[in-house]
Motif scaffolding. Structure first.
Motif, PDB file in Angstrom:
ATOM      1  N   LYS A   1       0.825  -1.206   0.000  1.00 46.42           N
ATOM      2  CA  LYS A   1       0.000   0.000   0.000  1.00 46.42           C
ATOM      3  C   LYS A   1       0.860   1.256   0.000  1.00 46.42           C
ATOM      4  O   LYS A   1       0.494   2.269  -0.602  1.00 46.42           O
ATOM      5  CB  LYS A   1      -0.922  -0.011   1.216  1.00 46.42           C
ATOM      6  N   VAL A   2       2.016   1.194   0.671  1.00 42.23           N
ATOM      7  CA  VAL A   2       2.922   2.339   0.659  1.00 42.23           C
ATOM      8  C   VAL A   2       3.455   2.584  -0.747  1.00 42.23           C
ATOM      9  O   VAL A   2       3.549   3.729  -1.215  1.00 42.23           O
ATOM     10  CB  VAL A   2       4.086   2.112   1.651  1.00 42.23           C
ATOM     11  N   LEU A   3       3.777   1.506  -1.469  1.00 44.23           N
ATOM     12  CA  LEU A   3       4.288   1.649  -2.832  1.00 44.23           C
ATOM     13  C   LEU A   3       3.214   2.166  -3.786  1.00 44.23           C
ATOM     14  O   LEU A   3       3.483   2.982  -4.664  1.00 44.23           O
ATOM     15  CB  LEU A   3       4.812   0.301  -3.335  1.00 44.23           C
ATOM     16  N   VAL A   4       1.967   1.696  -3.595  1.00 46.54           N
ATOM     17  CA  VAL A   4       0.879   2.128  -4.475  1.00 46.54           C
ATOM     18  C   VAL A   4       0.527   3.590  -4.228  1.00 46.54           C
ATOM     19  O   VAL A   4       0.236   4.347  -5.150  1.00 46.54           O
ATOM     20  CB  VAL A   4      -0.355   1.219  -4.277  1.00 46.54           C
ATOM     21  N   GLY A   5       0.559   4.011  -2.968  1.00 42.59           N
ATOM     22  CA  GLY A   5       0.216   5.387  -2.631  1.00 42.59           C
ATOM     23  C   GLY A   5      -1.274   5.569  -2.423  1.00 42.59           C
ATOM     24  O   GLY A   5      -2.037   4.614  -2.268  1.00 42.59           O
ATOM     25  N   SER A   6      -1.712   6.811  -2.445  1.00 40.42           N
ATOM     26  CA  SER A   6      -3.117   7.142  -2.220  1.00 40.42           C
ATOM     27  C   SER A   6      -3.957   6.694  -3.405  1.00 40.42           C
ATOM     28  O   SER A   6      -3.576   6.880  -4.566  1.00 40.42           O
ATOM     29  CB  SER A   6      -3.290   8.650  -2.004  1.00 40.42           C
ATOM     30  N   ILE A   7      -5.100   6.108  -3.108  1.00 41.53           N
ATOM     31  CA  ILE A   7      -6.024   5.652  -4.146  1.00 41.53           C
ATOM     32  C   ILE A   7      -7.405   6.205  -3.840  1.00 41.53           C
ATOM     33  O   ILE A   7      -7.709   6.619  -2.729  1.00 41.53           O
ATOM     34  CB  ILE A   7      -6.084   4.116  -4.231  1.00 41.53           C
ATOM     35  N   ALA A   8      -8.257   6.222  -4.868  1.00 40.03           N
ATOM     36  CA  ALA A   8      -9.628   6.688  -4.698  1.00 40.03           C
ATOM     37  C   ALA A   8     -10.452   5.615  -3.995  1.00 40.03           C
ATOM     38  O   ALA A   8     -10.330   4.428  -4.292  1.00 40.03           O
ATOM     39  CB  ALA A   8     -10.251   7.038  -6.048  1.00 40.03           C
ATOM     40  N   SER A   9     -11.284   6.028  -3.075  1.00 39.26           N
ATOM     41  CA  SER A   9     -12.167   5.112  -2.352  1.00 39.26           C
ATOM     42  C   SER A   9     -13.601   5.487  -2.660  1.00 39.26           C
ATOM     43  O   SER A   9     -14.058   6.576  -2.292  1.00 39.26           O
ATOM     44  CB  SER A   9     -11.897   5.193  -0.847  1.00 39.26           C
ATOM     45  N   GLY A  10     -14.315   4.607  -3.368  1.00 36.20           N
ATOM     46  CA  GLY A  10     -15.677   4.911  -3.774  1.00 36.20           C
ATOM     47  C   GLY A  10     -15.699   6.020  -4.798  1.00 36.20           C
ATOM     48  O   GLY A  10     -14.903   6.047  -5.739  1.00 36.20           O
ATOM     49  N   ARG A  11     -16.605   6.980  -4.613  1.00 29.30           N
ATOM     50  CA  ARG A  11     -16.717   8.105  -5.539  1.00 29.30           C
ATOM     51  C   ARG A  11     -15.966   9.338  -5.058  1.00 29.30           C
ATOM     52  O   ARG A  11     -16.002  10.381  -5.709  1.00 29.30           O
ATOM     53  CB  ARG A  11     -18.195   8.462  -5.735  1.00 29.30           C
ATOM     54  N   ALA A  12     -15.310   9.217  -3.904  1.00 29.08           N
ATOM     55  CA  ALA A  12     -14.537  10.342  -3.388  1.00 29.08           C
ATOM     56  C   ALA A  12     -13.229  10.475  -4.166  1.00 29.08           C
ATOM     57  O   ALA A  12     -12.739   9.524  -4.787  1.00 29.08           O
ATOM     58  CB  ALA A  12     -14.257  10.150  -1.901  1.00 29.08           C
ATOM     59  N   GLY A  13     -12.660  11.656  -4.122  1.00 25.53           N
ATOM     60  CA  GLY A  13     -11.423  11.909  -4.831  1.00 25.53           C
ATOM     61  C   GLY A  13     -10.224  11.291  -4.130  1.00 25.53           C
ATOM     62  O   GLY A  13     -10.305  10.815  -2.987  1.00 25.53           O
ATOM     63  N   ILE A  14      -9.101  11.287  -4.818  1.00 25.62           N
ATOM     64  CA  ILE A  14      -7.877  10.724  -4.258  1.00 25.62           C
ATOM     65  C   ILE A  14      -7.433  11.556  -3.059  1.00 25.62           C
ATOM     66  O   ILE A  14      -7.354  12.779  -3.130  1.00 25.62           O
ATOM     67  CB  ILE A  14      -6.765  10.691  -5.331  1.00 25.62           C
ATOM     68  N   GLY A  15      -7.163  10.864  -1.961  1.00 24.15           N
ATOM     69  CA  GLY A  15      -6.736  11.534  -0.750  1.00 24.15           C
ATOM     70  C   GLY A  15      -7.856  12.100   0.092  1.00 24.15           C
ATOM     71  O   GLY A  15      -7.602  12.775   1.094  1.00 24.15           O
ATOM     72  N   TYR A  16      -9.121  11.847  -0.277  1.00 24.15           N
ATOM     73  CA  TYR A  16     -10.238  12.378   0.500  1.00 24.15           C
ATOM     74  C   TYR A  16     -10.269  11.757   1.891  1.00 24.15           C
ATOM     75  O   TYR A  16     -10.568  12.428   2.871  1.00 24.15           O
ATOM     76  CB  TYR A  16     -11.555  12.118  -0.233  1.00 24.15           C
ATOM     77  N   PHE A  17      -9.984  10.431   1.961  1.00 27.49           N
ATOM     78  CA  PHE A  17      -9.921   9.751   3.243  1.00 27.49           C
ATOM     79  C   PHE A  17      -8.449   9.600   3.631  1.00 27.49           C
ATOM     80  O   PHE A  17      -7.729   8.809   3.036  1.00 27.49           O
ATOM     81  CB  PHE A  17     -10.590   8.372   3.168  1.00 27.49           C
ATOM     82  N   PRO A  18      -7.981  10.350   4.606  1.00 27.69           N
ATOM     83  CA  PRO A  18      -6.557  10.270   4.983  1.00 27.69           C
ATOM     84  C   PRO A  18      -6.238   8.912   5.596  1.00 27.69           C
ATOM     85  O   PRO A  18      -7.039   8.316   6.315  1.00 27.69           O
ATOM     86  CB  PRO A  18      -6.397  11.399   6.011  1.00 27.69           C
ATOM     87  N   SER A  19      -5.068   8.413   5.294  1.00 27.72           N
ATOM     88  CA  SER A  19      -4.623   7.120   5.812  1.00 27.72           C
ATOM     89  C   SER A  19      -3.190   7.254   6.325  1.00 27.72           C
ATOM     90  O   SER A  19      -2.401   8.066   5.825  1.00 27.72           O
ATOM     91  CB  SER A  19      -4.684   6.038   4.729  1.00 27.72           C
ATOM     92  N   THR A  20      -2.858   6.436   7.319  1.00 27.95           N
ATOM     93  CA  THR A  20      -1.522   6.453   7.917  1.00 27.95           C
ATOM     94  C   THR A  20      -0.649   5.394   7.260  1.00 27.95           C
ATOM     95  O   THR A  20      -1.057   4.236   7.133  1.00 27.95           O
ATOM     96  CB  THR A  20      -1.612   6.185   9.425  1.00 27.95           C
ATOM     97  N   ARG A  21       0.518   5.759   6.828  1.00 32.51           N
ATOM     98  CA  ARG A  21       1.447   4.822   6.207  1.00 32.51           C
ATOM     99  C   ARG A  21       2.172   4.035   7.276  1.00 32.51           C
ATOM    100  O   ARG A  21       2.553   4.566   8.319  1.00 32.51           O
ATOM    101  CB  ARG A  21       2.443   5.577   5.329  1.00 32.51           C
ATOM    102  N   VAL A  22       2.367   2.747   7.018  1.00 31.60           N
ATOM    103  CA  VAL A  22       2.976   1.882   8.015  1.00 31.60           C
ATOM    104  C   VAL A  22       4.441   2.242   8.247  1.00 31.60           C
ATOM    105  O   VAL A  22       4.973   2.030   9.341  1.00 31.60           O
ATOM    106  CB  VAL A  22       2.838   0.406   7.584  1.00 31.60           C
ATOM    107  N   ASP A  23       5.109   2.803   7.234  1.00 34.31           N
ATOM    108  CA  ASP A  23       6.524   3.149   7.420  1.00 34.31           C
ATOM    109  C   ASP A  23       6.702   4.394   8.285  1.00 34.31           C
ATOM    110  O   ASP A  23       7.824   4.700   8.715  1.00 34.31           O
ATOM    111  CB  ASP A  23       7.198   3.349   6.058  1.00 34.31           C
ATOM    112  N   LYS A  24       5.603   5.122   8.532  1.00 35.02           N
ATOM    113  CA  LYS A  24       5.682   6.304   9.389  1.00 35.02           C
ATOM    114  C   LYS A  24       4.973   6.089  10.721  1.00 35.02           C
ATOM    115  O   LYS A  24       4.924   7.001  11.541  1.00 35.02           O
ATOM    116  CB  LYS A  24       5.064   7.507   8.674  1.00 35.02           C
ATOM    117  N   ALA A  25       4.412   4.907  10.933  1.00 29.26           N
ATOM    118  CA  ALA A  25       3.697   4.615  12.175  1.00 29.26           C
ATOM    119  C   ALA A  25       4.635   3.952  13.174  1.00 29.26           C
ATOM    120  O   ALA A  25       5.539   3.202  12.800  1.00 29.26           O
ATOM    121  CB  ALA A  25       2.502   3.707  11.892  1.00 29.26           C
TER     122      ALA A  25
END
Length: 471
Positions: A139-163
């Motif tokens: 998921k870190v390599l893929v980066g931010s993706i669209a979820s449903g009809r929302a735009g890319i990055g609409y739902f913030p997510s925490t990257r495992v390499d920074k957690a």
């Protein structure tokens, strides 16, 4: 472990309602069982056997048939989500967290001791931990993706390499749960009848919470679950179960499937059963929109800038409203209930009768709303059909100088709102709690009406008409 089994036996024989027994399992028995499963080396095959027994108890307590899949009870991505947790899933998450704590312990002796978490040969916690971490790195390599009809990055997510710390543990546990849910979903996709909900498009998820269960009748919850997973005793199912000689409909020579009884029976359509259900939902939607129109008329826009003296406590102002209803104050709502609704002659002349129109003469705006209460799998088809039906009327009204909007909206016959309903309410200006109440009112109206149609499926509709007001 023996104490947990003894508690389970006492709950099963207790003279209380099945819903209370199910609540006791979720909030008392499940935590009690997880602790000895964490302390002792229990193989996952034993845990799966325990979950099968628990599932059978839950079905009996809720009055559900034995043929109902366990994925319907514990699935978190299901269109109808029930408030139960699967023992196997909780066991896998708990043991994976244990393996992670041993490996990343601050005590060097514990981290280098090579402590093994034994869970049998079928499933290993260490391997599950590696798979979860691999999925998170992907998921870190893929980066931010669209979820449903929302735009890319609409739902913030925490990257495992920074957690770090507990946040990293939480991400890994969530990934283990996601893997279990994917297996459940794949099983449901392979089930043609109980997994038909996986084909529903543009349908909002419905969550059954414990407050919902306490407020509703247990029979209502039971009927809703059976209707969603098509395990009601319809003539078709009774024939498959060996309880009926023929799978024919009770009203016509057609097949007696649940879809036929609730949505496609020509005799029921001719008698006006489906029309009556449609009007019940239409009334609920119209009441929500009428309330929104009244609220908008009484709403005064706040000043754009308010200055305060030094040390003065500012007053909390209402947020500025948005939506079509805020553009004008002379909106008039007309609904096709009790009389034939017609487009006003000052706008255009047509034989089409939409379900609702909202007119503003001062701004020359017309909103046409057309409601459909279809079988959930045909929501997208119903939307396209109604949009094409009124396309010519929209163009004609626009040619007369009226700014015209035509929006079909769908509420499934089993009580699931389509995304089109959510879109229309947002377009009009309903947000927050008002929007949630409007959706809940429409879905509950559809569910109540369908429940009545199911109860009276074998009775003459004229005899049932006298008690319709009690639905």
């Amino acid at each position: 472990m023996a104490q947990s089994v003894e508690t389970d036996i006492k709950i099963c024989s207790a003279p209380i309602l099945g819903l209370f027994k199910a609540w006791i399992y979720q909030h008392s028995i499940l935590p009690r069982i997880l602790w000895p499963l964490l302390v002792y080396a229990v193989p996952i095959t034993t845990v799966e056997a325990m979950e099968r027994k628990i599932s059978s108890h839950l079905r009996r307590w809720l009055g559900l048939p034995r043929s109902l899949s366990s994925a319907a009870l514990y699935g978190s991505s299901n269109t109808l989500k029930l408030p139960f947790s699967g023992l196997t899933e909780e066991f896998m998450v708990t043991r994976t967290r244990e393996a992670l704590q041993y490996r990343e312990s601050r005590d060097e002796k514990v981290a280098s001791a090579g402590i093994q978490v034994r869970t049998g040969r079928k499933w290993r916690a260490v391997e599950a931990l590696e798979v979860a971490e691999s999925r998170l790195r992907q998921k870190v390599l893929v980066g931010s993706i669209a979820s449903g009809r929302a735009g890319i990055g609409y739902f913030p997510s925490t990257r495992v390499d920074k957690a770090q710390g507990k946040q990293r543990q939480h991400l890994i546990q969530q990934e283990v749960r996601a893997g279990v849910e994917e297996e459940r979903a794949s099983r449901m996709v392979g089930m043609g009848q109980q997994g038909a909900w996986t084909k529903w498009e543009n349908v909002l998820q419905r969550k059954i919470t414990w407050p919902n269960i306490w407020r509703a009748d247990s029979l209502n919850i039971r009927l809703l679950v059976q209707a969603v997973y098509d395990v009601l005793p319809s003539p078709s199912n009774l024939h498959v179960w060996g309880k009926a000689e023929t799978p024919s409909c009770l009203q016509c020579p057609g097949g007696g499937s649940l879809e036929h009884l609730l949505s496609s029976c020509p005799k029921a359509l001719g008698e006006g059963r489906y029309r009556w259900r449609h009007d019940q939902v239409l009334k609920a939607v119209a009441e929500s929109i009428a309330k929104a129109i009244t609220t908008t008329k009484n709403y005064s826009k706040p000043q754009s800038i308010r200055f305060h003296r030094a040390g003065e406590k500012p007053t909390i102002q209402a947020r500025a409203r948005s939506g079509l209803l805020t553009i004008a104050t002379d909106w008039q709502l007309e609904v096709d209930l009790g009389k034939q609704l017609k487009i006003p002659a000052r706008i255009t002349t047509t034989r089409l009768r939409p379900d609702m129109i909202i007119v503003s003469d001062s701004t020359k705006q017309l909103i046409i709303l057309e409601l459909t209460v279809p079988w959930e799998e045909r929501m997208e088809e119903a939307n396209e059909r109604k949009r094409a039906k009124y396309q010519e009327l929209v163009e004609e009204c626009r040619s007369q100088g009226w700014r015209t909007y035509c929006e079909p909206l769908e509420v499934g016959c089993r009580g699931f709102a389509g995304r089109s309903l959510c879109k229309v309410l947002t377009m009009l200006g309903l947000t927050g709690e008002a929007k949630r109440k409007a959706i809940r009112s429409a879905t509950e109206a559809a569910e109540r009406a369908t429940r009545w149609l199911w109860i009276k499926r074998a009775d003459p509709w004229k005899n049932a008409a006298g008690t319709q007001a009690g639905v």
